[in-house]
Design an enzyme around this catalytic site. Sequence first.
Site, PDB file in Angstrom:
ATOM      1  N   LYS A 232       7.959   5.646   2.398  1.00 54.29           N
ATOM      2  CA  LYS A 232       8.576   4.420   2.898  1.00 54.29           C
ATOM      3  C   LYS A 232       9.218   3.644   1.754  1.00 54.29           C
ATOM      4  O   LYS A 232      10.282   3.035   1.922  1.00 54.29           O
ATOM      5  CB  LYS A 232       7.534   3.569   3.627  1.00 54.29           C
ATOM      6  CG  LYS A 232       6.918   4.245   4.853  1.00 54.29           C
ATOM      7  CD  LYS A 232       5.872   3.368   5.496  1.00 54.29           C
ATOM      8  CE  LYS A 232       5.166   4.088   6.634  1.00 54.29           C
ATOM      9  NZ  LYS A 232       4.306   5.200   6.149  1.00 54.29           N
TER      10      LYS A 232
ATOM     11  N   CYS B 251      -1.302   3.837  11.152  1.00 50.69           N
ATOM     12  CA  CYS B 251      -1.275   5.073  11.939  1.00 50.69           C
ATOM     13  C   CYS B 251      -2.584   5.202  12.713  1.00 50.69           C
ATOM     14  O   CYS B 251      -3.135   6.288  12.860  1.00 50.69           O
ATOM     15  CB  CYS B 251      -1.010   6.292  11.057  1.00 50.69           C
ATOM     16  SG  CYS B 251      -2.217   6.549   9.733  1.00 50.69           S
TER      17      CYS B 251
ATOM     18  N   ALA C 105       0.887  -1.178   0.000  1.00 48.84           N
ATOM     19  CA  ALA C 105       0.000   0.000   0.000  1.00 48.84           C
ATOM     20  C   ALA C 105       0.913   1.213   0.000  1.00 48.84           C
ATOM     21  O   ALA C 105       1.083   1.879   1.011  1.00 48.84           O
ATOM     22  CB  ALA C 105      -0.931  -0.018   1.209  1.00 48.84           C
ATOM     23  N   ALA C 106       1.514   1.502  -1.153  1.00 48.58           N
ATOM     24  CA  ALA C 106       2.752   2.275  -1.203  1.00 48.58           C
ATOM     25  C   ALA C 106       2.600   3.790  -1.170  1.00 48.58           C
ATOM     26  O   ALA C 106       3.507   4.487  -0.721  1.00 48.58           O
ATOM     27  CB  ALA C 106       3.542   1.886  -2.455  1.00 48.58           C
TER      28      ALA C 106
ATOM     29  N   ASP D 152       1.927  -1.168   5.137  1.00 49.91           N
ATOM     30  CA  ASP D 152       1.490  -0.011   5.930  1.00 49.91           C
ATOM     31  C   ASP D 152       0.030   0.192   5.548  1.00 49.91           C
ATOM     32  O   ASP D 152      -0.283   0.900   4.597  1.00 49.91           O
ATOM     33  CB  ASP D 152       2.346   1.208   5.600  1.00 49.91           C
ATOM     34  CG  ASP D 152       2.006   2.398   6.473  1.00 49.91           C
ATOM     35  OD1 ASP D 152       1.797   2.198   7.679  1.00 49.91           O
ATOM     36  OD2 ASP D 152       1.920   3.517   5.946  1.00 49.91           O
TER      37      ASP D 152
ATOM     38  N   GLY E  69       4.641   7.130  -1.055  1.00 51.45           N
ATOM     39  CA  GLY E  69       5.943   6.658  -1.481  1.00 51.45           C
ATOM     40  C   GLY E  69       7.104   6.936  -0.560  1.00 51.45           C
ATOM     41  O   GLY E  69       8.234   6.552  -0.854  1.00 51.45           O
TER      42      GLY E  69
ATOM     43  N   ASP F  86      -5.317  -3.684  -6.943  1.00 49.30           N
ATOM     44  CA  ASP F  86      -5.881  -3.943  -5.625  1.00 49.30           C
ATOM     45  C   ASP F  86      -4.959  -4.915  -4.904  1.00 49.30           C
ATOM     46  O   ASP F  86      -4.744  -6.045  -5.371  1.00 49.30           O
ATOM     47  CB  ASP F  86      -7.286  -4.535  -5.773  1.00 49.30           C
ATOM     48  CG  ASP F  86      -8.025  -4.641  -4.449  1.00 49.30           C
ATOM     49  OD1 ASP F  86      -7.355  -4.861  -3.413  1.00 49.30           O
ATOM     50  OD2 ASP F  86      -9.261  -4.504  -4.440  1.00 49.30           O
TER      51      ASP F  86
END
Length: 320
Positions: A129, A246, A123-124, A192, A127, A174
């Site tokens: 990370k 988070c 789940a980039a 993440d 960007g 997805d």
Amino acid sequence: MDKTTPEQKGLPADFVERLRRIVPQPAFSPILESFSLPKTTTFRVNPLKSDAQTLQSELLKAGLHPQPVDWLPGAFRLPTEEKRLLTETDAFYEGRLYIQNLSSMLAPLLLAPQPRERILDLAAAPGGKTLMMAGIMEDRGWISAVEPVSDRFHRLRRNLENAGTAIVHTYRKDGRGVGRACPLQFDRVLLDAPCSSEAKFRSAEPRTFAYWSLRKIRESQKLQKRLILSAWQSLKPGGTLLYSTCSFAPEENEAVVDFLLTKASQEAVLLPVDLPISNTMEGLTEWGKRHFSSELRLSRRILPDGEMDGFFLAKIRKRP
């Protein structure tokens, strides 16, 4: 005892009451206060385009006062009032630095990808990370960066291009289907996960929590469970999965990791999360009527302060 009402802090009453039950009681008031504090600006050097000493000298010449973060080489903190000037520097526009909360930098640090490995960022976007992992890997190897949402995907692409990485390959897909499409292909996986974003709440900005609800938490958990199974399916035996959010919500954190540990009980081993900071707490082993594996104590929550956002981290190894 803390006498502050949710209304005085401007946060949803249900959220405040849940937070009180999640975090250690002595830490509750300072944590609640952190939602109304201006955050110190933190950023890191992009090692593909510069180095810490050169970047610091460049920013000093631009009238800024960056201070190195002692526990994370290449990371800096900056007075809040200097953030705008930072975003007007050539270093910012040309991708020699990336503004990012220190909590978010911990996930790539813990996953510790190595040069020449194959990495999945499930789940980039946006960007940050992904780019940090490319830097750790010296831009050698392969990173698959997956993002399904169109505007977030294009933002991810722009950030990657600006940073000058050559090993990140982007896919607008997805993430729930990646495990089936690419089984046992990756040495390490970062998930993440999309979440209720509770750590991003700001008392003075109702828009940051306008869509928060217990229903939103439940919806997020359903997606997170499918994503973590996909991440696990894509991971090679002997590989490592880093799960983070988070959110403070146990439903989105311990419950999701416990779900994986139950589904993959013969393969999954929860590893200790060793952090170079003190504002943390152990993972919960129960929440309401739910009881989780005692291993969940090895996961960690980052407790927010005037610099770091709240964060959850769990590190899971797949047996060889």
